[in-house]
Scaffold this motif. Structure first.
Motif, short mmCIF file in Angstrom:
data_model
loop_
_atom_site.label_atom_id
_atom_site.label_comp_id
_atom_site.label_asym_id
_atom_site.label_seq_id
_atom_site.Cartn_x
_atom_site.Cartn_y
_atom_site.Cartn_z
N ARG A 6 0.86 -1.18 0.00
CA ARG A 6 0.00 0.00 0.00
C ARG A 6 0.90 1.24 0.00
NH1 ARG A 6 -4.94 0.00 4.25
NH2 ARG A 6 -5.69 -1.69 2.92
N VAL A 7 0.71 2.11 -0.92
CA VAL A 7 1.56 3.32 -0.96
C VAL A 7 0.70 4.58 -0.95
CG1 VAL A 7 3.47 2.22 -2.20
CG2 VAL A 7 1.64 3.36 -3.48
N LYS A 8 1.28 5.60 -0.40
CA LYS A 8 0.64 6.91 -0.43
C LYS A 8 1.48 7.76 -1.37
CE LYS A 8 -1.38 9.78 3.16
NZ LYS A 8 -1.22 10.15 4.58
N VAL A 9 0.89 8.20 -2.46
CA VAL A 9 1.69 8.93 -3.45
C VAL A 9 1.64 10.42 -3.16
CG1 VAL A 9 1.41 7.22 -5.26
CG2 VAL A 9 -0.27 9.06 -5.03
N ILE A 10 2.75 11.10 -3.61
CA ILE A 10 2.78 12.56 -3.52
C ILE A 10 1.81 13.10 -4.58
CG2 ILE A 10 4.28 14.59 -3.78
CD1 ILE A 10 6.59 12.56 -3.15
N GLU A 11 1.20 14.19 -4.26
CA GLU A 11 0.19 14.80 -5.14
C GLU A 11 0.57 14.71 -6.63
OE1 GLU A 11 -3.39 15.75 -4.58
OE2 GLU A 11 -2.26 16.62 -2.91
N ALA A 12 0.03 13.75 -7.34
CA ALA A 12 0.33 13.62 -8.77
C ALA A 12 -0.74 12.77 -9.42
CB ALA A 12 1.71 13.01 -9.00
N PRO A 13 -1.94 13.30 -9.58
CA PRO A 13 -3.09 12.52 -10.03
C PRO A 13 -2.85 11.82 -11.36
CG PRO A 13 -3.72 14.78 -9.49
CD PRO A 13 -2.25 14.73 -9.43
N ASP A 14 -2.13 12.49 -12.29
CA ASP A 14 -1.93 11.87 -13.59
C ASP A 14 -1.13 10.59 -13.46
OD1 ASP A 14 0.03 13.61 -12.68
OD2 ASP A 14 1.00 13.65 -14.66
N LEU A 15 -0.11 10.61 -12.55
CA LEU A 15 0.71 9.43 -12.33
C LEU A 15 -0.13 8.28 -11.80
CD1 LEU A 15 3.99 8.75 -12.07
CD2 LEU A 15 3.27 8.60 -9.69
N VAL A 16 -0.99 8.64 -10.88
CA VAL A 16 -1.86 7.63 -10.29
C VAL A 16 -2.68 6.94 -11.37
CG1 VAL A 16 -3.81 7.26 -8.73
CG2 VAL A 16 -1.95 8.78 -8.05
N ASP A 17 -3.19 7.75 -12.30
CA ASP A 17 -3.99 7.18 -13.38
C ASP A 17 -3.15 6.24 -14.23
OD1 ASP A 17 -6.23 8.39 -12.56
OD2 ASP A 17 -6.01 10.15 -13.86
N THR A 18 -1.89 6.66 -14.54
CA THR A 18 -1.02 5.81 -15.35
C THR A 18 -0.82 4.47 -14.67
OG1 THR A 18 0.22 7.89 -15.45
CG2 THR A 18 1.00 6.04 -16.81
N SER B 122 12.31 3.59 -5.21
CA SER B 122 13.38 4.27 -5.95
C SER B 122 13.28 5.78 -5.74
CB SER B 122 13.28 3.91 -7.44
OG SER B 122 12.06 4.41 -7.95
N PRO B 123 14.42 6.46 -5.85
CA PRO B 123 14.45 7.90 -5.50
C PRO B 123 13.46 8.72 -6.31
CG PRO B 123 16.66 7.04 -5.86
CD PRO B 123 15.73 5.94 -6.24
N ASP B 124 13.20 8.34 -7.57
CA ASP B 124 12.31 9.19 -8.37
C ASP B 124 10.84 8.81 -8.26
OD1 ASP B 124 13.20 6.83 -9.45
OD2 ASP B 124 12.80 7.45 -11.53
N ALA B 125 10.54 7.77 -7.50
CA ALA B 125 9.13 7.40 -7.37
C ALA B 125 8.42 8.40 -6.46
CB ALA B 125 9.01 6.00 -6.79
N PRO B 126 7.21 8.82 -6.86
CA PRO B 126 6.51 9.85 -6.08
C PRO B 126 5.78 9.24 -4.88
CG PRO B 126 5.26 9.26 -8.03
CD PRO B 126 6.44 8.37 -8.02
N VAL B 127 6.52 8.59 -4.01
CA VAL B 127 5.88 7.87 -2.91
C VAL B 127 6.19 8.56 -1.59
CG1 VAL B 127 5.87 5.71 -1.61
CG2 VAL B 127 5.86 5.66 -4.11
#
Lengths: 275, 305
Positions: B229-241, B274-279
């Motif tokens: 389960r992850v909580k993503v940083i505000e990035a709705p488009d990424l979530v959709d992808t 990974s460092p670039d993941a918006p998590v």
């Protein structure tokens, strides 16, 4: 041997705690004292009676009461513990099943012996204090009556265990115990009497009568206590004595066999039972 | 291996009913084993067989080197048993009852006071058992099972009727026994409670052993997916992808979840960490013991149908 004593000790402890011992002792003492001081009324006088009369009265009391008490204590011994779940735990301990039955038997006979000795002893003591000049023969008859009462009790304790080991439910055990009491104490003698009256001595001879009397432990007890010496004249058993000539040793052996066989049977049945 | 309990090919039938079918399992010294199954699955029958209270229809049982139903009692002195519904004579006091069982096991009577204190019954020891609550009777049952430093303890549903605090102290006692080298068999119908308590789990169903191993082993065999389960940083488009890429499920707002099989788990975790993941946050939830239990049950039922 030690396990037998441990179980017996627990049974006695329980008997003391749930007032079985107290109740039985008081009941037997009260009835024995009543019979001692009022029991001579049928013989026509209200004085303190002779010890022979007391012996006869108390043996009649024993025949009714002691088997009943014995069955009450014993019919629950195995099936009751199984139903309550205490047997499961007990049998997981290093103790054999025959030791469980043997220990219970020792404990229950001890309770019954205590009640009988104390209850009837009270009557004897009262008589001893109020009457002078009782001869030794009468005392011996009285003592053997008390001891054989305990033996009769142990017969019915063993019978109760056999029932308790055979049945699946406590209620069934209670019903069968009542049935056994009715059969041996009341019905058997009535049937036997009826048979003798109808038969008029044609088929049932002395030997057959002996066998029929030995087949009922209460009759064995009766023969043992009501047919010796002066007592027989008072007890109305005189006519039976003439036909049934069995020595006291054989009668005691019969009572011991009546204890040993059901007890062994109970142990065998219990050993095969699965919990 | 130093096996204290050996059950080999044991079956037990009551007439038509097959209570236990061909069960084989060995338990070693110092092992805590959970015996898990539904009510009526054969747990109690198995324990009674180990106690020698019933004889197996076929197969052999050895407990501490003895056949328990053969009528030798040396092994029983080192055996503790707590029945499912423990019952005592109501007329006697707790202390009297414990003393009775101590005498049967030839244990010095001085140890009974220590045991009563250990299960928290020292203040009630002189009261009649008839006045005890269910939990107190259960504790007295535990005290009698602990008499005489047992090498094998068979505990049938031991924690029923115990409140959480007592439950914890019960498991502390079990831990002590395990350290001391005793084999402890706990039967239960709830696996969750035993998480972290039992070294090994044996699952029985309809009298058949359907699983046997450590909880980790069972997890591996079951191949149940781990939930990440992850909580993503505000990035709705990424979530959709992600959601389109498959697997990920949006729970709410920025919370995403994926069920990962054992092989993909590490790869998924690497990419999420990974460092670039918006998590922003990450949770790994392994399958619960109840899910594991349900999995084995349904698997065995599918085979039998």
């Amino acid at each position: 041997m030690r396990n037998l004593m441990i179980v017996a000790r627990k049974e006695i402890q329980e008997g003391l705690r749930n007032r079985w011992v107290l109740a039985t002792t008081l009941l037997l003492a009260a009835l024995a004292l009543t019979l001692t001081f009022l029991g001579s009324a049928p013989t026509g006088n209200v004085d303190v009676p002779s010890l022979e009369v007391v012996t006869v009265s108390l043996s009649s009391l024993t025949i009714f009461l002691v088997p009943l008490i014995a069955l009450l204590i014993s019919h629950d011994a195995i099936v009751g513990e199984m139903e309550r779940g205490t047997m499961l735990l007990l049998l997981s301990y290093p103790i054999g099943r025959w030791q469980v039955i043997g220990g219970k038997f020792i404990g229950h006979v001890a309770i019954l012996a205590f009640a009988t000795l104390l209850g009837y002893g009270a009557a004897a003591a009262a008589l001893f204090a109020t009457t002078a000049g009782i001869d030794d023969a009468s005392w011996i008859a009285f003592a053997s009556m008390v001891l054989s009462s305990v033996l009769l009790g142990s017969v019915f304790i063993a019978l109760g265990y056999l029932v308790s080991a055979l049945v699946q439910e406590r209620g069934t055990a209670g019903g069968i115990a009542v049935g056994i009491w009715l059969l041996f104490v009341l019905l058997y003698d009535m049937a036997l009497l009826g048979l003798l009256v109808v038969d008029q001595g044609r088929i049932v001879g002395g030997g057959a009568l002996n066998a029929l009397l030995l087949a009922n432990p209460t009759d064995v007890y009766r023969l043992l206590n009501l047919t010796s010496g002066d007592v027989s004249a008072l007890s109305g058993m005189g006519s039976a004595v003439q036909q049934a000539a069995l020595p006291a040793g054989a009668l005691i052996a019969a009572l011991i066999a009546w204890t040993a066989v059901p007890l062994t049977g109970a142990a065998v049945v219990f050993a095969r039972r699965e919990l | 291996m130093n096996d204290t309990v050996q059950v080999t090919g044991v079956s037990k039938s009551y007439g038509e009913l097959r209570a236990v079918t061909d069960i084989t399992c060995n338990f070693g010294a110092g092992e805590t084993v959970a015996l898990v199954g539904h009510n009526g699955a054969g747990k109690t029958t198995l324990i009674k067989l180990m106690l020698g209270l019933i004889r197996p229809t076929s197969g052999t049982i050895r407990v501490l080197g003895e056949d328990p139903s053969a009528g030798q009692f040396e092994a029983r002195r080192s055996l503790g048993y707590l029945p499912e519904n423990v019952a005592f004579n109501m007329a006697l006091t707790g202390r009297e009852i414990l003393a009775f069982y101590a005498r049967l096991k030839r244990v010095p009577l001085t140890t009974t006071d220590v045991l009563l204190e250990r299960v928290g019954l020292d203040t009630a020891a002189n009261r009649r058992v008839g006045t005890y609550s269910k939990g107190m009777r259960q504790r007295l049952g535990l005290a009698q099972a602990l008499l005489g430093r047992p090498r094998v303890l068979l505990l049938d549903e031991p924690t029923t009727g115990l409140d959480p605090a007592l439950r914890r102290s019960f498991y502390d006692i079990v831990d002590e026994l395990r350290t001391d080298g005793a084999t402890v068999l706990l039967s239960s119908h709830a696996l969750t409670e035993l998480e972290g308590r039992a070294d090994r789990v044996v699952i029985v169903d309809n009298g058949v052993k359907i699983a046997d191993g450590t909880i980790e082993d069972l997890r591996r065999i079951a191949r149940l997916p781990t939930r990440i389960r992850v909580k993503v940083i505000e990035a709705p488009d990424l979530v959709d992808t992600w959601a389109r890429a498959g697997g990920w499920r949006r729970i709410n707002g920025r919370l995403m979840e994926v069920e990962a099989g054992p092989e993909e788990k590490i790869a998924l975790l690497r990419s999420a960490a990974s460092p670039d993941a918006p998590v922003a946050d990450l949770d790994v939830i392994p399958p619960s013991l109840d899910e594991l239990y349900a999995h084995f049950l349904s698997a065995s039922r599918e085979i039998s149908e």
